[in-house]
Motif scaffolding. Structure first.
Motif, PDB file in Angstrom:
ATOM      1  N   ARG A   1       0.833  -1.205   0.000  1.00 22.37           N
ATOM      2  CA  ARG A   1       0.000   0.000   0.000  1.00 22.37           C
ATOM      3  C   ARG A   1       0.866   1.253   0.000  1.00 22.37           C
ATOM      4  O   ARG A   1       0.578   2.223  -0.713  1.00 22.37           O
ATOM      5  N   TYR A   2       1.931   1.252   0.772  1.00 22.33           N
ATOM      6  CA  TYR A   2       2.831   2.403   0.820  1.00 22.33           C
ATOM      7  C   TYR A   2       3.499   2.623  -0.537  1.00 22.33           C
ATOM      8  O   TYR A   2       3.604   3.761  -1.015  1.00 22.33           O
ATOM      9  N   GLU A   3       3.943   1.537  -1.175  1.00 26.30           N
ATOM     10  CA  GLU A   3       4.617   1.664  -2.463  1.00 26.30           C
ATOM     11  C   GLU A   3       3.694   2.247  -3.524  1.00 26.30           C
ATOM     12  O   GLU A   3       4.097   3.111  -4.316  1.00 26.30           O
ATOM     13  N   VAL A   4       2.442   1.800  -3.555  1.00 32.50           N
ATOM     14  CA  VAL A   4       1.531   2.311  -4.571  1.00 32.50           C
ATOM     15  C   VAL A   4       1.157   3.765  -4.295  1.00 32.50           C
ATOM     16  O   VAL A   4       0.927   4.561  -5.212  1.00 32.50           O
ATOM     17  N   GLU A   5       1.115   4.162  -3.002  1.00 35.04           N
ATOM     18  CA  GLU A   5       0.844   5.557  -2.681  1.00 35.04           C
ATOM     19  C   GLU A   5       2.011   6.452  -3.100  1.00 35.04           C
ATOM     20  O   GLU A   5       1.811   7.577  -3.556  1.00 35.04           O
TER      21      GLU A   5
ATOM     22  N   ASN B   1     -14.014  10.560   6.328  1.00 35.02           N
ATOM     23  CA  ASN B   1     -13.347   9.436   5.680  1.00 35.02           C
ATOM     24  C   ASN B   1     -13.445   9.568   4.169  1.00 35.02           C
ATOM     25  O   ASN B   1     -14.512   9.874   3.631  1.00 35.02           O
ATOM     26  N   VAL B   2     -12.341   9.332   3.497  1.00 36.25           N
ATOM     27  CA  VAL B   2     -12.309   9.386   2.035  1.00 36.25           C
ATOM     28  C   VAL B   2     -11.862   8.015   1.538  1.00 36.25           C
ATOM     29  O   VAL B   2     -10.743   7.574   1.839  1.00 36.25           O
ATOM     30  N   GLY B   3     -12.714   7.345   0.798  1.00 35.71           N
ATOM     31  CA  GLY B   3     -12.409   6.002   0.329  1.00 35.71           C
ATOM     32  C   GLY B   3     -11.730   5.990  -1.029  1.00 35.71           C
ATOM     33  O   GLY B   3     -12.000   6.840  -1.878  1.00 35.71           O
ATOM     34  N   GLN B   4     -10.844   5.041  -1.219  1.00 35.35           N
ATOM     35  CA  GLN B   4     -10.219   4.850  -2.520  1.00 35.35           C
ATOM     36  C   GLN B   4      -9.709   3.411  -2.607  1.00 35.35           C
ATOM     37  O   GLN B   4      -9.508   2.748  -1.590  1.00 35.35           O
ATOM     38  N   VAL B   5      -9.510   2.938  -3.822  1.00 38.84           N
ATOM     39  CA  VAL B   5      -9.070   1.575  -4.063  1.00 38.84           C
ATOM     40  C   VAL B   5      -7.740   1.603  -4.799  1.00 38.84           C
ATOM     41  O   VAL B   5      -7.589   2.318  -5.798  1.00 38.84           O
ATOM     42  N   PHE B   6      -6.789   0.827  -4.301  1.00 38.08           N
ATOM     43  CA  PHE B   6      -5.494   0.690  -4.952  1.00 38.08           C
ATOM     44  C   PHE B   6      -5.323  -0.751  -5.406  1.00 38.08           C
ATOM     45  O   PHE B   6      -5.628  -1.686  -4.659  1.00 38.08           O
ATOM     46  N   TYR B   7      -4.834  -0.935  -6.626  1.00 36.99           N
ATOM     47  CA  TYR B   7      -4.518  -2.275  -7.122  1.00 36.99           C
ATOM     48  C   TYR B   7      -2.999  -2.436  -7.126  1.00 36.99           C
ATOM     49  O   TYR B   7      -2.286  -1.614  -7.692  1.00 36.99           O
ATOM     50  N   VAL B   8      -2.547  -3.486  -6.493  1.00 31.54           N
ATOM     51  CA  VAL B   8      -1.098  -3.678  -6.347  1.00 31.54           C
ATOM     52  C   VAL B   8      -0.668  -4.955  -7.051  1.00 31.54           C
ATOM     53  O   VAL B   8      -1.452  -5.819  -7.353  1.00 31.54           O
TER      54      VAL B   8
END
Length: 787
Positions: free
Chosen positions: A517-521, A780-787
């Motif tokens: 998660r950190y890497e994709v951010e 809260n702000v939602g978002q989706v990350f694909y790793v």
């Protein structure tokens, strides 16, 4: 009672130190503090360490000989040989290796597997989560050094940093060791309490073993049920109880040697170690699994260093613990030479009739102290794992306002209690639980040895011959013990392997998901050029108030910000990106806690505030955290103005005046704000104020085109603007990020991310709870990350 729900604090049983004594202990542990403390203080700390460090090691005589000879003693020479192995095991492992070598490899007084790993992270680039920058290395507690290019340490460092496989292997090794410590924390209360309570049917044979098991279960339930109260009310009793216990077992040992058979003292000759293995063959080798229990608790010598200097630990062990243990084991062996059929409950059988029940009471109390130390050590290790991103977010309660290092983790407490009860109810005897404990201890010691090799090379700069000697002796002894306990895997040794495997999977999966998660951010963060292109209003309506947008990024603008302004038509007049990050240090001094930077031109009113914590620090409650954050922001504005109106030669004196002003109460405890020196171009992520350089901003005036009074007036106006926005309200903006494996991911990655990590995120505490954000000001702000 203080019930701070966020990430708590660290090591064990701090309640025994009063405040002046704790300050003296800090002086002793701090290598940069030249103040000296009296010998009396060292002796007092040595006495108090007995109740914290040595409970587990001290209760081992309750069950060692039975686990060594579960089928009875065939020949008296086997007994003498086993005693000789015990004597030299205590001498080589706890005394020489841990007390005089390993305990010196502490992280500014902090011990344990994670402390060793944090120490190595500062000397090499092997950090688990790469969220650090150069400014972190200027911290007072961030001790590290450089190497000569051709030195053995430099070559080792380059080899370690250049091998991704070695970095992963080292991290996995740390997780394995930590998981085994947790497993041992479950086994120690079970075997200690069961062995102590077992004295009931040794003297009262009509009482069945089922009754003993029931009493042990009741005692454990009571012990775990009172954990949430803390132990500061009764903690002062721990050291006297353990000291009395050691004196009793030492005195009983002397009595038994005098009364039964003093010939066992020949076991001090190493010849009998050789004879033991030669005579015993495979059976002698297998019995090492029981002898191994004589050094269980040794890892606590290192893990529980947090409030006791090494010198006090050494004095307590060499003057009390070591001689009393030798006398206790020698006395039991002397008794068994004449009563070989009493190997079960050998300790209780060897007690003189006139003092049996008083000794039984002290033994039970000592077992409770040993269990308490083990339980709180488990809490502390979980807290360290939390800080380093290796464990799901759990509730951490501070059980004392006076002693801030006392913590309680409800979820872990009940899990450990249930597992302890299941172990006792399933096995119902010391033998199989002893086999399990031996397995856990062996693996922890092997992990410590492997980490110590790197510490000796990279931190201590030892000659390779010394490293080779330490490695060879440690691996020979511990490898021998490990081969013996592995033979008993099917006799209970599998228990810590299963428990530790479960905790390892949880820790590794959580860390893996956190890193991804950190890497994709990092890769998806917003460019500064895009922010500048939006203009001062950021392309939206600016509403009164301050928005604190939490992010894991210590630099750059997170993607969540663009996601937020894309979906909402307004943003606050002042926006602060808040990053709470933990560093591989035991603590960060309060005056170095916050790092403040400006993002973009002044009229954007955007800032970054990085709050830095060590794995021992407390992330305080929201009100206190907010106050310190805004104080540091206001001080930043003042220092920024001073830089604009001052030349490079005058800035140091002005900063000194500002520091005095902050100390006088204007900016309480936020003096000496550290500054970074990043590139000031538009392409850089942050526009900050380096010493001697003008501010970069499209419409910002510098000292060349405005006089001092104008700068100060502008600074006052901005501070007043911030105060008005603060009065209008503060909103906490948190990202509710969902991580999912991409379609082309392999099956293992999908399982780890989509199932294990996703499940752990659902059952763990939310960030809003960990940061103590009030619900009425949470967004809260939602978002989706694909790793």
């Amino acid at each position: 009672m203080a019930t701070d729900d966020n990430k708590g604090t660290v090591w064990v049983l701090d309640q025994q130190l009063d405040q002046p004594m704790e300050e003296e202990a800090k002086k002793l542990r701090n290598p940069y503090n030249e103040q000296k403390v009296s010998a009396l203080v060292v002796l007092q700390l040595a006495f108090q360490s007995l109740g914290v460090v040595y409970g587990d090691l001290g209760t081992s005589p309750l069950y060692v000989f039975y686990n060594t000879f579960p089928n009875g003693i065939g020949d008296p020479e086997d007994l003498v040989g086993a005693l000789s192995v015990i004597i030299y095991s205590l001498t080589l492992i706890p005394l020489l290796k841990y007390v005089f070598i390993v305990c010196r490899a502490n992280d500014n007084g902090q011990g344990g597997t994670f402390a060793l790993y944090s120490l190595l992270c500062r000397y090499t680039n092997i950090k688990a989560i790469p969220n650090q920058d150069r400014t972190d290395e200027t911290l007072t507690t961030y001790t590290h050094s450089t190497f000569g290019e051709q030195s053995f340490a430099a070559r080792t460092k380059r080899w370690l940093e250049g091998q991704a496989l070695m970095k992963s292997t080292l991290f996995i090794l740390v997780l394995v060791g930590s998981s085994m410590v947790i497993g041992d924390g479950i086994l120690t209360p079970a075997i200690s309490v069961l062995s102590a309570v077992g004295g009931i049917n040794v003297r009262r044979s009509e009482i069945s073993n089922d009754v003993v098991v029931l009493v042990a279960v009741v005692m454990l339930v009571f012990l775990f049920s009172v954990q949430h109260h803390g132990t500061d009310k009764v903690g002062w009793l721990f050291a006297p109880i353990v000291l009395l216990w050691f004196l009793l077992i030492g005195g009983i040992g002397i009595f038994n040697i005098w009364k039964y058979d003093s010939s066992v003292l020949k076991a001090f000759s190493p010849v009998y170690v050789y004879r033991f293995f030669k005579r015993g063959g495979k059976d002698g080798w297998t019995s090492l699994g029981g002898i191994m229990l004589s050094i269980t608790g040794t890892e606590a010598l290192f893990a529980d260093l947090s409030h006791f200097p090494v010198l006090s630990i050494q004095i307590a062990f060499t003057s009390v613990v070591f001689p009393c243990l030798l006398l206790a084991y020698s006395g039991q062996a002397s008794y068994l030479m004449k009563n070989s059929d009493h190997v079960y409950g050998a300790f209780y059988h060897s007690i003189p009739d006139s003092i049996y029940w008083p000794v039984f009471i002290v033994a039970t109390a000592a077992a409770a102290v040993a269990s308490q130390a083990s339980i709180t050590a488990t809490f502390s290790l979980i807290k360290q794992a939390l800080a380093l991103g290796c464990f799901p977010r759990v509730k951490v309660v501070h059980t004392s306002r006076k002693y801030r290092h006392q913590i309680y983790i409800p979820d872990i407490n009940w899990i450990v209690m249930i597992l302890c009860i299941v172990l006792i109810a399933s096995f119902k005897n010391q033998n199989q639980i002893g086999n399990a404990s031996g397995t856990a201890v062996c693996i922890v010691m092997l992990v410590t040895t492997l980490l110590m090799i790197l510490v000796m090379i990279l931190v201590w700069r030892c000659h390779w011959i010394l490293v080779l000697i330490f490695t060879g002796l440690s691996l020979i002894i511990e490898g021998t013990y490990s081969s013996a306990v592995l033979l008993k895997v099917n006799q209970g040794g599998w228990v810590p392997l299963v428990i530790s495997a479960a905790f390892f999977m949880v820790m590794y999966a959580w860390h893996y998901g956190t890193v991804k998660r950190y890497e994709v951010e990092v890769h998806s963060k917003v460019s500064m050029a895009w922010i500048l292109g939006l203009g001062p209003s950021l392309g939206l309506v600016r509403v009164p108030g301050i928005g604190l947008l939490y992010t894991e990024l210590a630099s750059g603008v997170p993607r969540i910000f663009s996601h937020f302004i894309t979906n909402l038509p307004a943003i606050h007049n002042v926006l602060v990106f808040v990053c709470v990050k933990h560093l591989p240090v035991h603590a960060v001094q309060e005056e170095e806690r916050f790092l403040v930077k400006r993002i973009g031109p002044k009229n954007f009113h955007m800032f970054r505030c990085v709050a830095r914590y060590g794995y021992k620090d407390i992330h305080t409650k929201d009100d206190d955290f907010e106050k310190k954050l805004f104080d540091s922001l206001f001080l930043f504005l003042q220092l920024e103005s001073l830089m604009e109106v001052s030349s490079g030669s005058d800035i140091s004196s002005l900063l000194g005046q500002q520091t005095q002003q902050s100390r006088s109460g204007l900016f309480n405890s936020i003096s000496n704000i550290p500054y970074s020196t990043e590139d000031q171009s538009i392409e850089s992520t942050d526009s900050i104020v380096p010493v001697g350089s003008p501010l970069h901003a499209n419409n910002t005036m510098t000292s060349s085109d405005m006089n001092s009074s104008q700068v100060i007036e502008a600074e006052i106006d901005e501070m007043e603007f911030l105060n008005n926005c603060r009065d209008a309200g503060v909103v906490h903006i948190l990202g509710n990020t969902v991580v999912r494996a991409s379609r082309n991911s392999n099956i293992w990655k999908k399982i780890a991310i989509d199932y294990v990590y996703a499940f752990l995120r659902k059952i763990c505490r939310q960030n809003s709870v960990m940061f103590n954000v009030p619900h009425e000001s949470l967004l809260n702000v939602g978002q989706v990350f694909y790793v």
